[in-house]
Design a protein around this motif. Structure first.
Motif, PDB file in Angstrom:
ATOM      1  N   LEU A  66      28.186 -37.772   0.290  1.00 20.56           N
ATOM      2  CA  LEU A  66      29.660 -37.603   0.953  1.00 20.56           C
ATOM      3  C   LEU A  66      30.641 -38.211   0.498  1.00 20.56           C
ATOM      4  O   LEU A  66      31.777 -38.583   1.284  1.00 20.56           O
ATOM      5  CB  LEU A  66      29.053 -38.171   2.609  1.00 20.56           C
ATOM      6  N   HIS A 105      33.705 -27.483   1.201  1.00 20.87           N
ATOM      7  CA  HIS A 105      33.269 -28.510   0.605  1.00 20.87           C
ATOM      8  C   HIS A 105      33.928 -28.642  -0.645  1.00 20.87           C
ATOM      9  O   HIS A 105      34.506 -27.640  -1.193  1.00 20.87           O
ATOM     10  CB  HIS A 105      31.695 -28.664   0.583  1.00 20.87           C
ATOM     11  N   THR A 139      33.841 -34.106   0.134  1.00 20.03           N
ATOM     12  CA  THR A 139      34.347 -34.023   1.464  1.00 20.03           C
ATOM     13  C   THR A 139      35.855 -33.776   1.717  1.00 20.03           C
ATOM     14  O   THR A 139      36.221 -33.406   2.569  1.00 20.03           O
ATOM     15  CB  THR A 139      33.934 -35.074   2.167  1.00 20.03           C
ATOM     16  N   ALA A 177      30.921 -37.459   8.855  1.00 23.72           N
ATOM     17  CA  ALA A 177      30.481 -36.326   8.019  1.00 23.72           C
ATOM     18  C   ALA A 177      28.743 -36.602   7.883  1.00 23.72           C
ATOM     19  O   ALA A 177      28.363 -37.613   7.897  1.00 23.72           O
ATOM     20  CB  ALA A 177      31.072 -36.388   6.606  1.00 23.72           C
TER      21      ALA A 177
END
Length: 214
Positions: free
Chosen positions: A92, A76, A97, A154
């Motif tokens: 996200l 991440h 991401t 995601a």
């Protein structure tokens, strides 16, 4: 600035403390705060880099790199107040991401790929580089081979919150389960995802929901 433990926060209480502080500061103080946090984060990255270098040099000294494929990747990114929060597992958005992945081995020609990629693409790439047949049911696509319009997903699940996002072409769609909040960003013109252009009647939104609904 108030005195705080400037280790980057890792739990929800610490993250909220930093967010509350951020929101209470003037714009100039926010900039001072961000410069401090950036410096701390850069230090953590440098430390991690030095540790990888130590391992790499030891493997080289043993001759282990002569026939070894080395892969380095992260799971991440890190938000540093790009969207009003700090740490990770907060959202996200791209800062959390998007990551870097390195493949190092004898005979590999230097190249770079910045197109659409998921973490699930790492395993098919490894198998390809080792001349091992990729199982037909393996999730993921070899890095560099993913069609640009193939949807990518995601997920973020934590106590009290679940987020999901889908990227297709130049667009990213976000949905927050608890609040029903919907966001859409054109990452070609808005790479930092700051202007929500969600319109339920837009054709691109209808098309993306066909993939996200299941």
């Amino acid at each position: 600035l108030p005195k705080l433990d400037f280790e980057l926060p890792w739990d929800s209480a610490m993250t909220q403390q930093f967010a509350d502080l951020w929101n209470s500061l003037s714009e100039s103080k926010q900039q001072d705060f961000l410069e401090h946090i950036d410096a701390r984060y850069d230090g953590e990255v440098r430390y991690a880099d030095e540790q990888v270098e130590l391992v790499y040099k030891e493997l080289a000294a043993q001759g282990a790199l002569d026939d070894t494929l080395v892969i380095i990747w992260g799971d991440h990114g890190e938000q540093l107040f790009e969207h009003g929060r700090i740490s990770h597992a907060q959202s996200l958005y791209a800062e959390e991401t998007e990551i870097a992945t390195l493949f190092i081995a004898p005979g590999l020609q230097p190249t770079e790929w910045s197109g659409k990629t998921e973490l699930s693409d790492i395993m098919p790439t490894i198998l390809h580089l080792l001349d091992i047949e990729v199982p037909a049911d393996l999730i993921g696509t070899r890095i560099g081979q993913r069609p640009p319009d193939l949807p990518m997903f995601a997920y973020l699940s934590r106590p009290g919150s679940m987020l999901i996002s889908m990227a297709k072409g130049n667009y990213r769609l976000f949905y927050q389960w608890e609040t029903g909040t919907k966001e859409l960003y054109d990452v070609a013109s808005d790479p930092k995802e700051t202007t929500n252009i969600y319109d339920s009647k837009a054709d691109v939104v209808k098309e993306m929901w066909k993939h996200l609904d299941p």
